[in-house]
Design an enzyme around this catalytic site. Structure first.
Site, PDB file in Angstrom:
ATOM      1  N   ASP A   1       2.836   3.284  12.734  1.00  0.00           N
ATOM      2  CA  ASP A   1       3.191   4.795  12.103  1.00  0.00           C
ATOM      3  C   ASP A   1       3.395   5.673  13.211  1.00  0.00           C
ATOM      4  O   ASP A   1       2.669   6.535  13.754  1.00  0.00           O
ATOM      5  CB  ASP A   1       1.846   5.291  11.382  1.00  0.00           C
ATOM      6  CG  ASP A   1       2.254   6.254  10.250  1.00  0.00           C
ATOM      7  OD1 ASP A   1       3.200   7.026  10.742  1.00  0.00           O
ATOM      8  OD2 ASP A   1       1.458   6.236   9.245  1.00  0.00           O
TER       9      ASP A   1
ATOM     10  N   PHE B   1       3.524   9.452   2.320  1.00  0.00           N
ATOM     11  CA  PHE B   1       4.861   9.789   1.994  1.00  0.00           C
ATOM     12  C   PHE B   1       5.640   8.400   1.786  1.00  0.00           C
ATOM     13  O   PHE B   1       6.654   8.512   1.353  1.00  0.00           O
ATOM     14  CB  PHE B   1       5.668  10.506   3.029  1.00  0.00           C
ATOM     15  CG  PHE B   1       4.981  11.754   3.320  1.00  0.00           C
ATOM     16  CD1 PHE B   1       5.001  12.828   2.580  1.00  0.00           C
ATOM     17  CD2 PHE B   1       4.075  11.815   4.584  1.00  0.00           C
ATOM     18  CE1 PHE B   1       4.352  14.063   2.654  1.00  0.00           C
ATOM     19  CE2 PHE B   1       3.369  13.022   4.759  1.00  0.00           C
ATOM     20  CZ  PHE B   1       3.588  14.148   4.012  1.00  0.00           C
TER      21      PHE B   1
ATOM     22  N   VAL C   1       4.783   0.982   0.912  1.00  0.00           N
ATOM     23  CA  VAL C   1       4.950  -0.259   2.058  1.00  0.00           C
ATOM     24  C   VAL C   1       4.848  -1.636   1.061  1.00  0.00           C
ATOM     25  O   VAL C   1       4.144  -1.767   0.289  1.00  0.00           O
ATOM     26  CB  VAL C   1       3.927  -0.297   2.940  1.00  0.00           C
ATOM     27  CG1 VAL C   1       4.504  -1.348   3.960  1.00  0.00           C
ATOM     28  CG2 VAL C   1       4.055   0.788   3.756  1.00  0.00           C
TER      29      VAL C   1
ATOM     30  N   ASP D   1      -1.206  10.696  16.463  1.00  0.00           N
ATOM     31  CA  ASP D   1      -1.936  10.151  15.191  1.00  0.00           C
ATOM     32  C   ASP D   1      -2.589   8.923  15.543  1.00  0.00           C
ATOM     33  O   ASP D   1      -2.559   8.213  14.263  1.00  0.00           O
ATOM     34  CB  ASP D   1      -0.695   9.938  13.932  1.00  0.00           C
ATOM     35  CG  ASP D   1      -1.006  10.402  12.594  1.00  0.00           C
ATOM     36  OD1 ASP D   1      -2.250  10.795  12.502  1.00  0.00           O
ATOM     37  OD2 ASP D   1      -0.568   9.929  11.695  1.00  0.00           O
TER      38      ASP D   1
ATOM     39  N   GLY E   1       0.792  -0.997   0.134  1.00  0.00           N
ATOM     40  CA  GLY E   1      -0.054   0.020   0.080  1.00  0.00           C
ATOM     41  C   GLY E   1       0.836   1.139   0.003  1.00  0.00           C
ATOM     42  O   GLY E   1       2.233   1.143  -0.043  1.00  0.00           O
ATOM     43  N   ARG E   2       0.294   2.194  -0.027  1.00  0.00           N
ATOM     44  CA  ARG E   2       0.815   3.621  -0.088  1.00  0.00           C
ATOM     45  C   ARG E   2       0.203   4.607   0.943  1.00  0.00           C
ATOM     46  O   ARG E   2      -1.029   4.833   0.896  1.00  0.00           O
ATOM     47  CB  ARG E   2       0.560   4.063  -1.424  1.00  0.00           C
ATOM     48  CG  ARG E   2       1.771   4.131  -2.437  1.00  0.00           C
ATOM     49  CD  ARG E   2       1.492   4.997  -3.515  1.00  0.00           C
ATOM     50  NE  ARG E   2       2.704   4.731  -4.453  1.00  0.00           N
ATOM     51  CZ  ARG E   2       2.745   4.464  -5.743  1.00  0.00           C
ATOM     52  NH1 ARG E   2       1.520   5.084  -6.287  1.00  0.00           N
ATOM     53  NH2 ARG E   2       3.856   4.163  -6.412  1.00  0.00           N
TER      54      ARG E   2
ATOM     55  N   ASN F   1      -4.043   3.668  11.317  1.00  0.00           N
ATOM     56  CA  ASN F   1      -2.544   3.460  11.680  1.00  0.00           C
ATOM     57  C   ASN F   1      -2.272   2.509  12.792  1.00  0.00           C
ATOM     58  O   ASN F   1      -1.487   2.241  13.325  1.00  0.00           O
ATOM     59  CB  ASN F   1      -2.042   4.674  12.374  1.00  0.00           C
ATOM     60  CG  ASN F   1      -1.588   5.940  11.502  1.00  0.00           C
ATOM     61  OD1 ASN F   1      -1.337   5.514  10.216  1.00  0.00           O
ATOM     62  ND2 ASN F   1      -1.632   7.336  11.783  1.00  0.00           N
TER      63      ASN F   1
HETATM   64  N1  LIG Z   1       3.677  -3.613   8.743  1.00  0.00           N
HETATM   65  C1  LIG Z   1       2.622  -3.775   7.763  1.00  0.00           C
HETATM   66  N2  LIG Z   1       2.208  -4.833   7.341  1.00  0.00           N
HETATM   67  C2  LIG Z   1       1.025  -4.736   6.531  1.00  0.00           C
HETATM   68  N3  LIG Z   1       0.635  -3.684   5.996  1.00  0.00           N
HETATM   69  C3  LIG Z   1       1.323  -2.567   6.105  1.00  0.00           C
HETATM   70  C4  LIG Z   1       2.285  -2.276   7.105  1.00  0.00           C
HETATM   71  N4  LIG Z   1       2.813  -1.194   7.272  1.00  0.00           N
HETATM   72  C5  LIG Z   1       1.844  -0.232   6.351  1.00  0.00           C
HETATM   73  N5  LIG Z   1       1.029  -1.217   5.807  1.00  0.00           N
HETATM   74  C6  LIG Z   1      -0.010  -0.987   4.741  1.00  0.00           C
HETATM   75  O1  LIG Z   1       0.685   0.090   3.573  1.00  0.00           O
HETATM   76  C7  LIG Z   1      -0.149   0.996   3.548  1.00  0.00           C
HETATM   77  C8  LIG Z   1       0.645   2.443   3.651  1.00  0.00           C
HETATM   78  O2  LIG Z   1       1.212   2.375   4.912  1.00  0.00           O
HETATM   79  P1  LIG Z   1       1.192   3.684   5.776  1.00  0.00           P
HETATM   80  O3  LIG Z   1       0.117   4.423   5.828  1.00  0.00           O
HETATM   81  O4  LIG Z   1       1.718   3.331   7.100  1.00  0.00           O
HETATM   82  O5  LIG Z   1       2.240   4.957   5.097  1.00  0.00           O
HETATM   83  P2  LIG Z   1       2.531   6.205   5.355  1.00  0.00           P
HETATM   84  O6  LIG Z   1       3.289   6.939   4.330  1.00  0.00           O
HETATM   85  O7  LIG Z   1       3.059   6.257   6.932  1.00  0.00           O
HETATM   86  O8  LIG Z   1       0.818   6.731   5.526  1.00  0.00           O
HETATM   87  P3  LIG Z   1       0.526   8.111   6.172  1.00  0.00           P
HETATM   88  O9  LIG Z   1       1.595   9.215   6.464  1.00  0.00           O
HETATM   89  O10 LIG Z   1      -0.481   8.757   5.253  1.00  0.00           O
HETATM   90  O11 LIG Z   1      -0.206   7.680   7.637  1.00  0.00           O
HETATM   91  C9  LIG Z   1      -1.334   1.041   4.147  1.00  0.00           C
HETATM   92  O12 LIG Z   1      -2.536   0.338   3.234  1.00  0.00           O
HETATM   93  C10 LIG Z   1      -1.075  -0.184   5.261  1.00  0.00           C
HETATM   94  O13 LIG Z   1      -2.005  -0.764   5.407  1.00  0.00           O
END
Ligand SMILES: Nc1ncnc2c1ncn2[C@@H]1O[C@H](COP(=O)(O)OP(=O)(O)OP(=O)(O)O)[C@@H](O)[C@H]1O
Length: 590
Positions: free
Chosen positions: A251, A121, A124, A233, A117-118, A238
């Site tokens: 997060d 920023f 993943v 957050d 996913g995305r 998250n």
């Molecule tokens: N450890 C993990 N295991 C499985 N899926 C994950 C994991 N970490 C993140 N994801 C998935 O990846 C996607 C993006 O992750 P995440 O939202 O943490 O990124 P981010 O850049 O921190 O987003 P934001 O800053 O908008 O909260 C989400 O769909 C989330 O479910």
């Protein structure tokens, strides 16, 4: 605090403020991520990658960094730099990672199994570590660092996450490093996040599940606050779910250190002193944050909004009257009226406008109703996790028995155990690629991406993740190009691509995906959940005052998730006639 007396909790009258009738209109029921009716075959299913981006929450505008400016000089790409104690202490063996090779640390040490996913920023990826053979998630910042402040902020997320240490309800941290201007954070792999899970579930109220979420997250916050951190957050997106349904808070991009808190080895720069604070998602934000006051109470408020959202199945407003009313302590009566008095009372004290009056995490955990629910939750998780262990043990026994049999030289056994070769049709291959090409993730991004390393991760489609399937997709789709990615064409010497967008078939696991039905099912986990459900029901019946409360049923995120390491997939390689003939001849000779 008087609100914590048991009698107040069980019979809190909830007045409906007259002015709130307007504000209530700001709340609306959630649009389901998944239509559950099998008749709705025309509607897009959860497996559609388009849906993923459609229903993600709006990006919090305040979290953004300034746009790229021409004022920034082009920095030379940074070499591989470890940023976690774990990686500094035990660097990868030279046999695995050679800095002299042109490939990145990421591609030398991991097999990229696809994009999970995305976020705003980061991208993943699901990866297989070549060092320990385990599956992980690796989050990579999409944009290159834009200056020192940006880099410091990113590094702080990784270091603070590591500082939190292991906890059953905190996403496990593994390592962090920087390479070519991007930060990589390697964490435990989870199934999905709570927002997506809740949206994919049937919309009826499952209060037992909500109590379970509350207990898990209170424990996570208790740990975080006790270490001197404030998350800032907290929101369902998250929070991640493991296969057993355990929640893990993740997060830590906005996490800060409590004012005046002394943390060993932390200098002013690492504390973020003198830097502008970043705001979290406005929908969950505590009112005092607008005045620049932050304390652990802000996390309690955000958790309260998250629980309200999950319990009432509503979209919480990001502004307007509804937003204001919630910050005045007025909960949307129309929606909370269906909740039990206990849950309403707990929500009420979590959402008090004054942070000084708001319940603290320890006070909430000390409430008799929360203690009771926590016990039930622990029993339920223990059962689900034990059963999962049992299943994987049985699976490995069956597989090793199967492997042993295959080493025996009985021709009849070989006949049974060799899969019939097949030549897949051409369109099946195109189908798979069609899914991938259609995914917005494969369109061009403005910065470097994992490019050749990227594969589309078709877990939500219930598609096969076997090496053949993965290889077919792997390296065929580039994020770094504006042109529509095309599949690599096999040379005639390579085997023909396998049949159909395949669904997984394994001795113990089956994932089914019928058009129109949007659920995939992963049998053993479904069984585990069902069993845990019934066992937890009986285990908890002694302390449960309400027979309808049951923690097992809603807690399995497994329905839409397949973990390849738990799903053995025999790979049936297509063979050509000549090799079959050779084998038959050899068998005849032996
Ligand atoms: N450890 C993990 N295991 C499985 N899926 C994950 C994991 N970490 C993140 N994801 C998935 O990846 C996607 C993006 O992750 P995440 O939202 O943490 O990124 P981010 O850049 O921190 O987003 P934001 O800053 O908008 O909260 C989400 O769909 C989330 O479910």
């Amino acid at each position: 605090m008087s609100i914590f007396c048991e009698p107040t909790l069980t019979a809190t009258p909830l007045p409906i403020p007259v002015h709130f009738s307007q504000a209530q209109k700001s709340f609306c029921l959630k649009k389901r991520r998944l239509p559950f009716s099998s008749s709705s075959s025309s509607s897009p299913s959860v497996s559609s990658p388009h849906l993923l981006s459609h229903s993600l929450p709006p990006r919090p505008p305040s979290k953004g960094y300034p746009p790229v400016s021409r004022l920034f000089s082009q920095r030379p790409p940074s070499p591989w730099t470890p940023h976690s104690r774990s990686l500094i202490k035990t660097p990868p063996p030279a046999s695995l990672y050679d800095p002299g090779r042109p490939q990145s640390y990421f591609s030398q040490c991991f097999t990229n199994l696809g994009l999970l996913g995305r976020g705003s920023f980061g991208e993943v990826y699901k990866v297989l570590s070549l060092q320990d053979g385990q599956l992980y998630a690796v989050k990579r910042t999409v944009q290159c660092f834009r200056g020192h402040a940006d880099r410091r902020r990113s590094l702080r997320e990784a270091r603070n996450h590591e500082r939190l240490g292991p906890h059953p309800h905190i996403l496990g941290f593994q390592a962090a490093w920087e390479e070519k201007g991007h930060l990589y954070i390697q964490t435990e792999l989870c199934c999905t996040n709570l927002l997506m899970y809740a949206e994919a579930k049937e919309p009826n109220l499952d209060e037992a599940a909500v109590w379970g979420y509350l207990c898990d997250l209170l424990l996570a916050l208790q740990h975080l606050h006790s270490q001197g951190f404030i998350h800032l957050d907290i929101k369902p997106a998250n929070v991640f779910l493991t296969q057993s349904g355990r929640l893990k808070l993740g997060d830590f991009g906005l996490m800060v250190i409590r004012k005046g808190e002394q943390i060993e080895g932390l200098d002013g720069e690492e504390r973020g002193e003198g830097e502008e604070g970043q705001e979290g998602d406005p929908r969950y934000m505590a009112p005092e944050l607008l005045r620049g006051e932050y304390s652990p109470a802000a996390d309690v408020f955000s958790l309260g909004v998250s629980i309200l959202e999950l319990a009432c199945n509503i979209e919480v407003p990001k502004g307007g009257d509804g937003w204001q009313e919630l910050r005045r302590g007025n909960l949307p009566y129309e929606f909370i009226s269906g909740l039990s008095a206990d849950l309403r009372s707990v929500l009420k004290v979590m959402l008090l406008p004054d942070p000084m009056e708001r319940a603290t995490v320890s006070q909430l955990l000390a409430l008799p109703v929360v203690r009771r629910q926590k016990l039930k939750r622990q029993v339920s998780l223990f059962l689900a996790e034990s059963l999962l262990i049992l299943f994987s043990f049985c699976k490995s026994m069956v597989l090793s028995g199967w492997g042993l049999l295959s080493t025996l030289h009985f021709p009849f056994l070989r006949t049974w155990m060799t899969a019939a070769p097949h030549t897949p049709t051409k369109d099946s291959w195109e189908n798979d690629v069609g899914h991938s090409i259609a995914h917005p993730s494969f369109l061009h991004t403005d910065t470097g991406s994992l490019g050749e390393e990227l594969v589309f991760f078709p877990n939500a489609l219930g598609l096969d993740h076997s090496p053949t399937s993965s290889q077919r997709l792997q390296s065929k789709l580039s994020l770094g190009s504006t042109s529509t990615p095309l599949p690599k064409i096999s040379t005639p010497s390579q085997h023909t691509p396998p049949q159909t967008p395949r669904f997984t078939h394994s001795p113990m696991w089956s994932v089914t995906h019928t058009p129109g039905s949007t659920r995939s099912s992963c049998s053993p986990s479904a069984d585990v959940t069902a069993l845990a459900h019934s066992m937890s029901q009986s285990a908890s019946s002694t302390c449960d005052d309400s027979p309808s409360k049951d923690l097992g049923s809603a807690h399995s995120p497994v329905l839409n998730w397949v973990r390849p390491e738990l799903c053995p997939r025999p790979v049936f390689e297509p063979k050509n006639l000549l090799s079959l003939f050779d084998e038959a001849t050899l068998e005849g000779l032996s």
